[in-house]
Design a protein around this motif. Structure first.
Motif, PDB file in Angstrom:
ATOM      1  N   LYS A   1     -12.256  -8.241   6.459  1.00  0.00           N
ATOM      2  CA  LYS A   1     -12.921  -7.970   5.186  1.00  0.00           C
ATOM      3  C   LYS A   1     -12.703  -6.534   4.719  1.00  0.00           C
ATOM      4  N   LEU A   2     -12.617  -5.609   5.658  1.00  0.00           N
ATOM      5  CA  LEU A   2     -12.533  -4.187   5.323  1.00  0.00           C
ATOM      6  C   LEU A   2     -11.120  -3.742   4.955  1.00  0.00           C
ATOM      7  N   HIS A   3     -10.130  -4.416   5.527  1.00  0.00           N
ATOM      8  CA  HIS A   3      -8.744  -3.958   5.388  1.00  0.00           C
ATOM      9  C   HIS A   3      -8.289  -3.798   3.935  1.00  0.00           C
ATOM     10  N   PRO A   4      -8.533  -4.749   3.043  1.00  0.00           N
ATOM     11  CA  PRO A   4      -8.088  -4.555   1.653  1.00  0.00           C
ATOM     12  C   PRO A   4      -8.753  -3.364   0.975  1.00  0.00           C
ATOM     13  N   TRP A   5     -10.029  -3.107   1.281  1.00  0.00           N
ATOM     14  CA  TRP A   5     -10.735  -1.986   0.671  1.00  0.00           C
ATOM     15  C   TRP A   5     -10.138  -0.651   1.110  1.00  0.00           C
ATOM     16  N   VAL A   6      -9.823  -0.554   2.395  1.00  0.00           N
ATOM     17  CA  VAL A   6      -9.216   0.683   2.900  1.00  0.00           C
ATOM     18  C   VAL A   6      -7.800   0.845   2.366  1.00  0.00           C
TER      19      VAL A   6
ATOM     20  N   LEU B   1      -8.005   0.982  -1.819  1.00  0.00           N
ATOM     21  CA  LEU B   1      -8.968   1.853  -2.486  1.00  0.00           C
ATOM     22  C   LEU B   1      -9.096   3.207  -1.795  1.00  0.00           C
ATOM     23  N   ILE B   2      -9.511   3.202  -0.522  1.00  0.00           N
ATOM     24  CA  ILE B   2      -9.793   4.460   0.168  1.00  0.00           C
ATOM     25  C   ILE B   2      -8.541   5.301   0.381  1.00  0.00           C
TER      26      ILE B   2
ATOM     27  N   SER C   1       0.831  -1.195   0.000  1.00  0.00           N
ATOM     28  CA  SER C   1       0.000   0.000   0.000  1.00  0.00           C
ATOM     29  C   SER C   1       0.867   1.247   0.000  1.00  0.00           C
TER      30      SER C   1
END
Length: 436
Positions: free
Chosen positions: A306-311, A314-315, A23
């Motif tokens: 579940k949220l960690h890859p999106w943040v 992406l975010i 990241s």
């Protein structure tokens, strides 16, 4: 036994650091693209993109804000939700679960916030620019772990754990700073509503409600209430995370008993020699095992996973891309004469490593904390420099401190320069004092 310990304790942590490391590379790339675009002949299109309006609602009940707002105040609320989940996990069962474990990163983080703030204040005292005092107090965990990943096995897992724990304490400090010092025109009526919504979330936790969308829906209402209250709405993410259940529905012994029972059923049904897809008994056993797995998994860990890859992918990249672009008008050299830029750069490059190392040293000398076995304070100093990479959180605080305009632009120059210098110095210092 050692293999099991690695699989269940170290492997998830190492996978986490690898994800954060990649990241950091992605954020660096997007920051560079943003800077290039903002200073190209197409610069107007870069800034016009973020200030294009997005309307939510119907008829007279419409809420219109620019894209920059929805990123900084909307998407970043999800980022802070993840931060809140990580903080809660560390406080319950991680590196911050006991004072002895937390002492070294706790004291280090306090020093790493205090010293940069004092340095910035020294350069900007008595001026309206003092509003940016918290900018150099931040640590960007993605970039920091990215630097450590470049060093490979020169850096022990213990040092990586120290950096992660320190960054999490730093995030806790940032949340408190934002809530107290960057809230404006506070409306008591909406604060009362915010408190009531948060109490409902806590009540749902106490009643062992495990339906995640209930907490999410209440979190959205809390975001709206805090926005109207004059408190930065991203705080809703942290408060919602605090209410998410961390307890399992069944105990470990019950889980094992259920799984063994249904596995026996599964094995017994194997005698029919039919494929699993059409074997009703085996399908029922598998569904029961899935339900048992769901009961033994804490919602907090499930959401975080579940949220960690999106943040991460992406975010944070969207935030970096939309905030890192700054037009270098009048030459970059003039910017370095500004007290804001000097305060940020010296805060990150000198204040961070000095504060982290000094307070960590004092905590060990006073026998409050323990230095990780096999490590030295020179390595802690190197970690301190790496922690001087403020980037994401520093940019976020800069937006709160200065809004739009010249001061925000030059603060970005300070953040990018200070973060770059801190990363380079930290890398070479750790490389010098670490052996393969």
């Amino acid at each position: 036994m050692k293999n099991n310990a690695y699989k269940y304790i170290l492997e998830p942590f190492i996978n986490f650091t690898r994800q954060e490391s990649f990241s950091g590379i992605l954020l660096l790339l997007l920051a560079a693209i943003a800077m290039f675009w903002a200073n190209s002949s197409y610069a107007d299109s870069y800034f016009a993109l973020w200030y294009s309006k997005i309307v939510i609602g119907f008829g007279e009940n419409q809420f219109s804000q620019n894209l920059h707002f929805w990123i900084n105040d909307g998407l970043m609320a999800i980022f802070f939700f993840l931060v809140g989940l990580e903080i809660k996990r560390e406080l319950i069962a991680g590196e911050l679960s006991s004072f002895r474990l937390a002492a070294l990163p706790l004291f280090g983080a306090i020093g790493g916030m205090l010293f940069p703030a004092l340095i910035f204040t020294f350069f900007n005292s008595g001026s309206y620019k003092i509003n940016g005092w918290a900018i150099p107090t931040a640590t960007d965990i993605a970039f920091s772990l990215g630097i450590l990943s470049l060093l490979g096995n020169r850096i022990s897992v213990k040092l990586k754990v120290f950096l992660v724990a320190l960054a999490i304490v730093d995030d806790m400090g940032a949340v408190i700073i934002i809530a107290i010092f960057y809230s404006k025109n506070v409306a008591v009526y909406w604060i009362v509503i915010s408190v009531l919504i948060f109490l409902i979330q806590i009540g749902a936790n106490l009643l062992r409600v495990r339906i995640i969308w209930i907490y999410v829906a209440l979190g959205i209402l809390l975001w709206i209430a805090l926005l109207n209250a004059g408190i930065h709405p991203t705080i809703a993410g942290v408060l919602t995370a605090a209410a998410v259940p961390a307890m399992t529905k069944i105990k470990r012994s019950e889980f094992l008993e259920e799984c063994r029972y249904h596995l026996n059923d599964f094995e017994e049904a194997s005698k029919f020699k039919t494929p699993i897809i059409v074997n009703k008994e085996q399908q029922e056993a598998l569904i029961s095992i899935e339900e048992a797995c769901e009961k033994v998994q804490a919602p907090l860990l499930s959401i975080e996973h579940k949220l960690h890859p999106w943040v991460t992918f992406l975010i944070m990249p969207i935030f970096a891309f939309s905030n890192a672009g700054v037009k270098l008008e009048g030459g970059i050299g003039n910017a370095f004469n500004d007290s804001i830029v000097l305060g940020i750069i010296l805060g990150l490059v000198i204040g961070k490593p000095l504060g982290i190392t000094m307070l960590a040293w004092f905590s060990v000398r006073l026998k409050i904390a323990d230095l990780p076995e096999g490590e030295s304070f020179m390595k802690i100093l190197g970690i301190g420099f790496v922690a001087g990479i403020g980037f994401t959180m520093s940019l976020f605080i800069a937006n709160l401190a200065f809004g739009d305009g010249h001061n925000l632009d030059i603060s970005k120059i300070g953040i990018l320069t200070g973060s770059l210098l801190s990363g380079i110095i930290g890398y070479f210092l750790l490389k010098s004092f670490s052996k393969v």
